[in-house]
Design a protein around this motif. Sequence first.
Motif, PDB file in Angstrom:
ATOM      1  N   GLU A  47       0.853  -1.199  -0.025  1.00  0.00           N
ATOM      2  CA  GLU A  47      -0.073  -0.015   0.040  1.00  0.00           C
ATOM      3  C   GLU A  47       0.813   1.166  -0.157  1.00  0.00           C
ATOM      4  O   GLU A  47       0.332   2.392  -0.338  1.00  0.00           O
ATOM      5  N   LEU A  48       2.082   1.140   0.322  1.00  0.00           N
ATOM      6  CA  LEU A  48       2.989   2.298   0.439  1.00  0.00           C
ATOM      7  C   LEU A  48       3.682   2.810  -1.147  1.00  0.00           C
ATOM      8  O   LEU A  48       4.604   3.808  -0.849  1.00  0.00           O
ATOM      9  N   GLY A  49       3.655   1.919  -1.820  1.00  0.00           N
ATOM     10  CA  GLY A  49       4.431   2.156  -3.041  1.00  0.00           C
ATOM     11  C   GLY A  49       5.534   1.432  -3.339  1.00  0.00           C
ATOM     12  O   GLY A  49       5.780   0.494  -2.632  1.00  0.00           O
ATOM     13  N   PRO A  50       6.221   1.639  -4.389  1.00  0.00           N
ATOM     14  CA  PRO A  50       7.366   0.895  -5.004  1.00  0.00           C
ATOM     15  C   PRO A  50       8.505   0.801  -3.944  1.00  0.00           C
ATOM     16  O   PRO A  50       8.777   1.754  -3.070  1.00  0.00           O
ATOM     17  N   VAL A  51       9.147  -0.289  -3.715  1.00  0.00           N
ATOM     18  CA  VAL A  51      10.285  -0.266  -2.742  1.00  0.00           C
ATOM     19  C   VAL A  51      11.365   0.233  -3.363  1.00  0.00           C
ATOM     20  O   VAL A  51      11.969  -0.167  -4.284  1.00  0.00           O
ATOM     21  N   ALA A  52      12.140   1.232  -2.420  1.00  0.00           N
ATOM     22  CA  ALA A  52      13.286   1.776  -3.035  1.00  0.00           C
ATOM     23  C   ALA A  52      14.371   1.489  -2.196  1.00  0.00           C
ATOM     24  O   ALA A  52      15.730   2.079  -2.629  1.00  0.00           O
ATOM     25  N   GLY A  53      14.306   0.923  -1.276  1.00  0.00           N
ATOM     26  CA  GLY A  53      15.567   0.598  -0.459  1.00  0.00           C
ATOM     27  C   GLY A  53      15.142  -0.523   0.660  1.00  0.00           C
ATOM     28  O   GLY A  53      14.106  -0.781   0.758  1.00  0.00           O
ATOM     29  N   TRP A  54      16.207  -0.711   1.477  1.00  0.00           N
ATOM     30  CA  TRP A  54      15.975  -1.748   2.846  1.00  0.00           C
ATOM     31  C   TRP A  54      16.722  -1.088   3.895  1.00  0.00           C
ATOM     32  O   TRP A  54      17.697  -0.511   4.004  1.00  0.00           O
ATOM     33  N   LYS A  55      16.052  -1.499   4.854  1.00  0.00           N
ATOM     34  CA  LYS A  55      17.042  -1.554   6.246  1.00  0.00           C
ATOM     35  C   LYS A  55      17.100  -2.963   6.646  1.00  0.00           C
ATOM     36  O   LYS A  55      16.403  -3.752   6.684  1.00  0.00           O
ATOM     37  N   VAL A  56      18.367  -3.079   7.077  1.00  0.00           N
ATOM     38  CA  VAL A  56      18.716  -4.479   7.425  1.00  0.00           C
ATOM     39  C   VAL A  56      19.833  -4.569   8.550  1.00  0.00           C
ATOM     40  O   VAL A  56      20.433  -3.659   8.806  1.00  0.00           O
ATOM     41  N   GLY A  57      19.474  -5.394   9.933  1.00  0.00           N
ATOM     42  CA  GLY A  57      20.577  -5.501  10.902  1.00  0.00           C
ATOM     43  C   GLY A  57      20.414  -6.901  11.253  1.00  0.00           C
ATOM     44  O   GLY A  57      19.787  -7.670  10.969  1.00  0.00           O
ATOM     45  N   PHE A 209      10.050  -9.625  -2.993  1.00  0.00           N
ATOM     46  CA  PHE A 209       9.854  -8.363  -3.624  1.00  0.00           C
ATOM     47  C   PHE A 209      10.465  -8.354  -4.876  1.00  0.00           C
ATOM     48  O   PHE A 209      10.763  -7.034  -5.339  1.00  0.00           O
ATOM     49  N   GLY A 210      10.869  -9.340  -5.600  1.00  0.00           N
ATOM     50  CA  GLY A 210      11.589  -9.223  -6.854  1.00  0.00           C
ATOM     51  C   GLY A 210      13.020  -9.052  -6.893  1.00  0.00           C
ATOM     52  O   GLY A 210      13.582  -8.699  -7.878  1.00  0.00           O
TER      53      GLY A 210
END
Length: 250
Positions: A47-57, A209-210
Amino acid sequence: MATDIAAAAHALLRARRERQWLDALPEGARPQTLDEVYAIQALVASELGPVAGWKVGAATPQAEPSGAPLHADTLRWDATPFRADAFNLTGIEAEIGYRLRANLPPRDAPYSRDEVLDAIDALHPTIELVDSRFKAMGPDKLSHAADQGSHGALVIGPALSEWRHIEPPTLPVTLSFNGTVTVQHVGGNSAGEPIRLIQWLANTRARAFGGLKAGMVITTGSTTGMLFVPPGTRVRAEFAGVGVVETAVL
């Protein structure tokens, strides 16, 4: 009884729209496993739109990582101040981010460390503004993880194209608020060396997410811990030999 994934996502999205913050997710909609966390994240992300990045930890250098997708409207490439009232809670974390130059699409064979290194274009100093759709940061860690890992915004500093010699666990970092040094130490990221996090992301979490795509920014966890700030705070994070990133919450 199975967790109601749709009800959890609906509650989080409604909190975003209406700015009516949650005490907790509804009964029966609180995730019990990371798989349920990721299922909720995916519904919210859709619902928030295309994924442009990630946070990972990760909690330790040996621990299984975790991550959350980020969206273009929360990525900021300059020092334009944020309005304080855009956030519910405003935490600050100084982090190391990486921008990709090549796609890492889903495939049967896992990506090697060298393949991941070759897909990275640049290293960036970043500041993550931590936020929440809950009234407070409570003990239910899985619910907060489902809430996009408590992401608010990511400020991305200047690119360092010659970055392979940089070893983040030995990198001095200084975090200042309104000109006063608040944190100054070496390393600080509980996950240790960050490339394994991106490798994990490419081989597991991002597949649904592809995969990872050229231009995405991946931020790899706090080096300073999370510090809450009031309105009127100017933030500066400096990583020695990497660069400076600044923002403000006014």
